[in-house]
Design a protein around this motif. Sequence first.
Motif, PDB file in Angstrom:
ATOM      1  N   LYS A 134      29.246   8.029 -24.214  1.00  0.00           N
ATOM      2  CA  LYS A 134      28.601   6.965 -24.975  1.00  0.00           C
ATOM      3  C   LYS A 134      28.369   5.717 -24.134  1.00  0.00           C
ATOM      4  O   LYS A 134      27.476   4.929 -24.408  1.00  0.00           O
ATOM      5  CB  LYS A 134      29.457   6.623 -26.196  1.00  0.00           C
ATOM      6  N   PHE A 135      29.207   5.560 -23.102  1.00  0.00           N
ATOM      7  CA  PHE A 135      29.107   4.366 -22.261  1.00  0.00           C
ATOM      8  C   PHE A 135      28.965   4.764 -20.795  1.00  0.00           C
ATOM      9  O   PHE A 135      29.347   5.865 -20.398  1.00  0.00           O
ATOM     10  CB  PHE A 135      30.360   3.501 -22.406  1.00  0.00           C
ATOM     11  N   LEU A 136      28.431   3.828 -20.016  1.00  0.00           N
ATOM     12  CA  LEU A 136      28.405   4.054 -18.573  1.00  0.00           C
ATOM     13  C   LEU A 136      29.839   4.146 -18.051  1.00  0.00           C
ATOM     14  O   LEU A 136      30.160   5.007 -17.232  1.00  0.00           O
ATOM     15  CB  LEU A 136      27.660   2.907 -17.878  1.00  0.00           C
ATOM     16  N   ARG A 137      30.695   3.254 -18.525  1.00  0.00           N
ATOM     17  CA  ARG A 137      32.122   3.332 -18.205  1.00  0.00           C
ATOM     18  C   ARG A 137      32.932   2.837 -19.406  1.00  0.00           C
ATOM     19  O   ARG A 137      32.493   1.924 -20.113  1.00  0.00           O
ATOM     20  CB  ARG A 137      32.462   2.497 -16.949  1.00  0.00           C
ATOM     21  N   ASN A 138      34.099   3.439 -19.593  1.00  0.00           N
ATOM     22  CA  ASN A 138      34.976   3.056 -20.688  1.00  0.00           C
ATOM     23  C   ASN A 138      36.281   2.529 -20.096  1.00  0.00           C
ATOM     24  O   ASN A 138      37.030   3.273 -19.462  1.00  0.00           O
ATOM     25  CB  ASN A 138      35.240   4.260 -21.585  1.00  0.00           C
ATOM     26  N   LEU A 139      36.547   1.247 -20.303  1.00  0.00           N
ATOM     27  CA  LEU A 139      37.732   0.638 -19.700  1.00  0.00           C
ATOM     28  C   LEU A 139      39.013   0.984 -20.453  1.00  0.00           C
ATOM     29  O   LEU A 139      40.104   0.805 -19.921  1.00  0.00           O
ATOM     30  CB  LEU A 139      37.570  -0.886 -19.638  1.00  0.00           C
ATOM     31  N   SER A 140      38.862   1.455 -21.679  1.00  0.00           N
ATOM     32  CA  SER A 140      40.047   1.864 -22.435  1.00  0.00           C
ATOM     33  C   SER A 140      40.376   3.304 -22.059  1.00  0.00           C
ATOM     34  O   SER A 140      40.067   4.253 -22.773  1.00  0.00           O
ATOM     35  CB  SER A 140      39.775   1.748 -23.938  1.00  0.00           C
ATOM     36  N   ASN A 141      40.980   3.455 -20.917  1.00  0.00           N
ATOM     37  CA  ASN A 141      41.264   4.798 -20.415  1.00  0.00           C
ATOM     38  C   ASN A 141      42.726   4.884 -19.971  1.00  0.00           C
ATOM     39  O   ASN A 141      43.417   3.872 -19.867  1.00  0.00           O
ATOM     40  CB  ASN A 141      40.327   5.152 -19.255  1.00  0.00           C
ATOM     41  N   ASP A 142      43.148   6.090 -19.695  1.00  0.00           N
ATOM     42  CA  ASP A 142      44.535   6.300 -19.270  1.00  0.00           C
ATOM     43  C   ASP A 142      44.565   6.965 -17.890  1.00  0.00           C
ATOM     44  O   ASP A 142      45.498   7.693 -17.561  1.00  0.00           O
ATOM     45  CB  ASP A 142      45.257   7.188 -20.299  1.00  0.00           C
ATOM     46  N   LEU A 143      43.531   6.713 -17.103  1.00  0.00           N
ATOM     47  CA  LEU A 143      43.398   7.403 -15.818  1.00  0.00           C
ATOM     48  C   LEU A 143      44.463   6.954 -14.824  1.00  0.00           C
ATOM     49  O   LEU A 143      44.827   5.773 -14.758  1.00  0.00           O
ATOM     50  CB  LEU A 143      42.010   7.127 -15.229  1.00  0.00           C
ATOM     51  N   LYS A 144      44.896   7.896 -14.024  1.00  0.00           N
ATOM     52  CA  LYS A 144      45.842   7.630 -12.946  1.00  0.00           C
ATOM     53  C   LYS A 144      45.165   7.957 -11.614  1.00  0.00           C
ATOM     54  O   LYS A 144      44.138   8.644 -11.576  1.00  0.00           O
ATOM     55  CB  LYS A 144      47.109   8.477 -13.127  1.00  0.00           C
ATOM     56  N   MET A 145      45.774   7.499 -10.534  1.00  0.00           N
ATOM     57  CA  MET A 145      45.179   7.739  -9.218  1.00  0.00           C
ATOM     58  C   MET A 145      45.002   9.235  -8.948  1.00  0.00           C
ATOM     59  O   MET A 145      44.049   9.659  -8.296  1.00  0.00           O
ATOM     60  CB  MET A 145      46.044   7.113  -8.124  1.00  0.00           C
ATOM     61  N   SER A 146      45.923  10.032  -9.460  1.00  0.00           N
ATOM     62  CA  SER A 146      45.850  11.478  -9.219  1.00  0.00           C
ATOM     63  C   SER A 146      44.754  12.158 -10.037  1.00  0.00           C
ATOM     64  O   SER A 146      44.439  13.320  -9.795  1.00  0.00           O
ATOM     65  CB  SER A 146      47.209  12.114  -9.553  1.00  0.00           C
ATOM     66  N   ASP A 147      44.163  11.434 -10.995  1.00  0.00           N
ATOM     67  CA  ASP A 147      43.142  12.038 -11.860  1.00  0.00           C
ATOM     68  C   ASP A 147      41.727  11.897 -11.304  1.00  0.00           C
ATOM     69  O   ASP A 147      40.789  12.502 -11.834  1.00  0.00           O
ATOM     70  CB  ASP A 147      43.157  11.367 -13.245  1.00  0.00           C
ATOM     71  N   VAL A 148      41.533  11.048 -10.300  1.00  0.00           N
ATOM     72  CA  VAL A 148      40.167  10.699  -9.891  1.00  0.00           C
ATOM     73  C   VAL A 148      39.928  11.060  -8.426  1.00  0.00           C
ATOM     74  O   VAL A 148      40.865  11.265  -7.652  1.00  0.00           O
ATOM     75  CB  VAL A 148      39.901   9.180 -10.090  1.00  0.00           C
ATOM     76  N   ASP A 149      38.634  11.112  -8.084  1.00  0.00           N
ATOM     77  CA  ASP A 149      38.216  11.360  -6.704  1.00  0.00           C
ATOM     78  C   ASP A 149      38.437  10.074  -5.898  1.00  0.00           C
ATOM     79  O   ASP A 149      37.761   9.067  -6.133  1.00  0.00           O
ATOM     80  CB  ASP A 149      36.738  11.768  -6.701  1.00  0.00           C
ATOM     81  N   ALA A 150      39.369  10.125  -4.957  1.00  0.00           N
ATOM     82  CA  ALA A 150      39.736   8.916  -4.202  1.00  0.00           C
ATOM     83  C   ALA A 150      38.665   8.506  -3.206  1.00  0.00           C
ATOM     84  O   ALA A 150      38.818   7.497  -2.516  1.00  0.00           O
ATOM     85  CB  ALA A 150      41.061   9.139  -3.474  1.00  0.00           C
ATOM     86  N   THR A 151      37.556   9.251  -3.119  1.00  0.00           N
ATOM     87  CA  THR A 151      36.474   8.859  -2.209  1.00  0.00           C
ATOM     88  C   THR A 151      35.257   8.324  -2.987  1.00  0.00           C
ATOM     89  O   THR A 151      34.224   8.074  -2.383  1.00  0.00           O
ATOM     90  CB  THR A 151      36.029  10.048  -1.335  1.00  0.00           C
ATOM     91  N   GLU A 152      35.372   8.167  -4.299  1.00  0.00           N
ATOM     92  CA  GLU A 152      34.231   7.691  -5.087  1.00  0.00           C
ATOM     93  C   GLU A 152      34.609   6.358  -5.724  1.00  0.00           C
ATOM     94  O   GLU A 152      35.409   6.314  -6.661  1.00  0.00           O
ATOM     95  CB  GLU A 152      33.861   8.717  -6.150  1.00  0.00           C
ATOM     96  N   PRO A 153      34.053   5.231  -5.236  1.00  0.00           N
ATOM     97  CA  PRO A 153      34.513   3.912  -5.696  1.00  0.00           C
ATOM     98  C   PRO A 153      34.391   3.697  -7.197  1.00  0.00           C
ATOM     99  O   PRO A 153      35.293   3.108  -7.808  1.00  0.00           O
ATOM    100  CB  PRO A 153      33.610   2.941  -4.916  1.00  0.00           C
ATOM    101  N   HIS A 154      33.299   4.156  -7.819  1.00  0.00           N
ATOM    102  CA  HIS A 154      33.132   3.917  -9.256  1.00  0.00           C
ATOM    103  C   HIS A 154      34.193   4.655 -10.068  1.00  0.00           C
ATOM    104  O   HIS A 154      34.764   4.108 -11.009  1.00  0.00           O
ATOM    105  CB  HIS A 154      31.735   4.349  -9.702  1.00  0.00           C
ATOM    106  N   GLU A 155      34.431   5.897  -9.683  1.00  0.00           N
ATOM    107  CA  GLU A 155      35.435   6.688 -10.408  1.00  0.00           C
ATOM    108  C   GLU A 155      36.834   6.093 -10.196  1.00  0.00           C
ATOM    109  O   GLU A 155      37.608   5.938 -11.135  1.00  0.00           O
ATOM    110  CB  GLU A 155      35.375   8.130  -9.899  1.00  0.00           C
ATOM    111  N   LEU A 156      37.109   5.753  -8.963  1.00  0.00           N
ATOM    112  CA  LEU A 156      38.412   5.183  -8.614  1.00  0.00           C
ATOM    113  C   LEU A 156      38.646   3.848  -9.324  1.00  0.00           C
ATOM    114  O   LEU A 156      39.766   3.537  -9.748  1.00  0.00           O
ATOM    115  CB  LEU A 156      38.449   4.997  -7.099  1.00  0.00           C
ATOM    116  N   SER A 157      37.591   3.072  -9.464  1.00  0.00           N
ATOM    117  CA  SER A 157      37.728   1.727 -10.042  1.00  0.00           C
ATOM    118  C   SER A 157      38.277   1.769 -11.460  1.00  0.00           C
ATOM    119  O   SER A 157      38.909   0.818 -11.922  1.00  0.00           O
ATOM    120  CB  SER A 157      36.377   1.007 -10.038  1.00  0.00           C
ATOM    121  N   GLN A 158      38.037   2.876 -12.158  1.00  0.00           N
ATOM    122  CA  GLN A 158      38.443   2.936 -13.565  1.00  0.00           C
ATOM    123  C   GLN A 158      39.961   2.939 -13.730  1.00  0.00           C
ATOM    124  O   GLN A 158      40.471   2.568 -14.776  1.00  0.00           O
ATOM    125  CB  GLN A 158      37.840   4.181 -14.219  1.00  0.00           C
TER     126      GLN A 158
END
Length: 556
Positions: free
Chosen positions: A249-273
């Motif tokens: 629904k959104f470009l990005r959702n800041l209400s998330n529970d993401l951890k460093m181990s959940d995201v691609d550490a080479t993609e700044p947008h994904e990591l930023s979340q």
Amino acid sequence: MATARVWTLLKDLATTDFKDLPPTERVTIRDEPGFFDGPVGARVAVLDFSPESGALGPGVASIPPAKEPQFFRYSATTAPSLDALQAPAFICESVFGTVHETIRMFEEPDILGRRVAWAFPGPQLLVVPRAGEWENAFYERDSRSLQFFYFPHRVTGQRVYTALSQDIVAHETTHAILDGIDPDLYNALSAESLAIHEAVADLGALAVSLRSRALQRRFLDTTGGDPSKWVAFAGLAAQFAEGTGRTTKFLRNLSNDLKMSDVDATEPHELSQVLSGALHALWRELFRGLKQRLRRKEPALDERSAAGRVVWLAREIYERMAFRALDCLPPGESTFADYARAILAADQSGVPEVDGPRAFLRKEFVRRGIAASEAALRVETDLDVPAVRRTDVEALATSDYAAYAFANKNRRLLGIPKDIPFKVMPRLQTEKLYYHLAKPKAPVRETLFKVSWTEEERQDVRGLPSVRQVVVGTTLSIDRDTKRVRFCLTTGRDGARRERREAYLRKLARQRALALGADAFDARGLARRDVIRAEVVEGTLRLRNTAHMLHVVGEV
């Protein structure tokens, strides 16, 4: 000085949940020398190019006040009609107002406490609201501009203007502001440093939404003050997501529970979340805690009334913690852990008697894998350092010679390795407002003393030299009245910093996103926009303008 009142679009046109909200809101721009056709002011200039001809238009006419103390305007005093919202004149007025509203937020006395400065030479940030057809928007230091594109909605075919998204405009403006505060991040060679740029830009967009009185009223009226039921204070750029056919629904959702181990550490947008999610959680916790405390104090208050009493205060505390820390980051290559320590140091030095929000953040940063332990986030503040106490702090601020001599003499304090060259940054004299529980609010006069140096790091990236250059540094904060050290932060050594830089460079090399030497420039001698400039000096690699690829939708 002059004042203007301009109409801005609230959130965006396709946010269907808010259809019963007024689509526009008027903002006031103060303390500018004047307002001219464009709109153009001393610090922001809107340049509207015709999509059909490519020619620069005359701009929206400025309407000067008929008498004092009235305001400059660019349209009628009444709100624009729905039919007028996609007209070029309104797009120009709205983007001008949102850029200024974002600037005003950062300049508040309790955040930066000063006028923002750009990272490029020249006083004006150029804003191009109809830069061409593309599903994107970006800030670019070389052209000193924010560029917003448009594209056809994938279902309706109606043109979607990114300049009509309050979230996207605030996001790109925050990139420009952050570049002025911490220019080294623009040349970062790790996705994590670039992700700080992205996370702070998203948090800037969130903060602009949180400041809207119309959105606050709607939040309170429809949810009774429950943030879990209110998407406008978490989701960004809904119209953009819908128009580009995304499944979310959104470009990005800041209400998330993401951890460093959940995201691609080479993609700044994904990591930023991960980082923006932690700070969004801080806002929710502040709001919840303040509301709970108020209801204990006044049990007769219902949920909605209590929420209404604290929603503004929770936003203010969140903004102070998230953005005041930007001044405190050590120069050079920073990680989320460095930013976390900057937040904690700035807050602890200002309001040592209230540890609750800091305790929450320490746990949140560890839980998300940003730091290995709470001990790794420990910072020392309010220190008596003899070398600083004996120093003429005013001379340190105004004399390059005195500043260099101080740094050279106090390498150990500043973490500068022996016999290595270093650079002393222009000193920053700030005066920020701090609030205390038992005392009245009070300004703190501070000198921020920053030094940086380069370290060499071996790498194994096909097609690139075996050594790369990494910029690190220290920020020393000195209370100008007491000469006590408020804090001293040096770029950390913790976490998988080297490994993440290596992984990101391998990705850039694999994608052919790096251009060496003359390949980084086009036939006219201008820097290419489709690559990152890489330089090799005496066999050592360094990158330039990495962040120019940080479009609102990632390119690398």
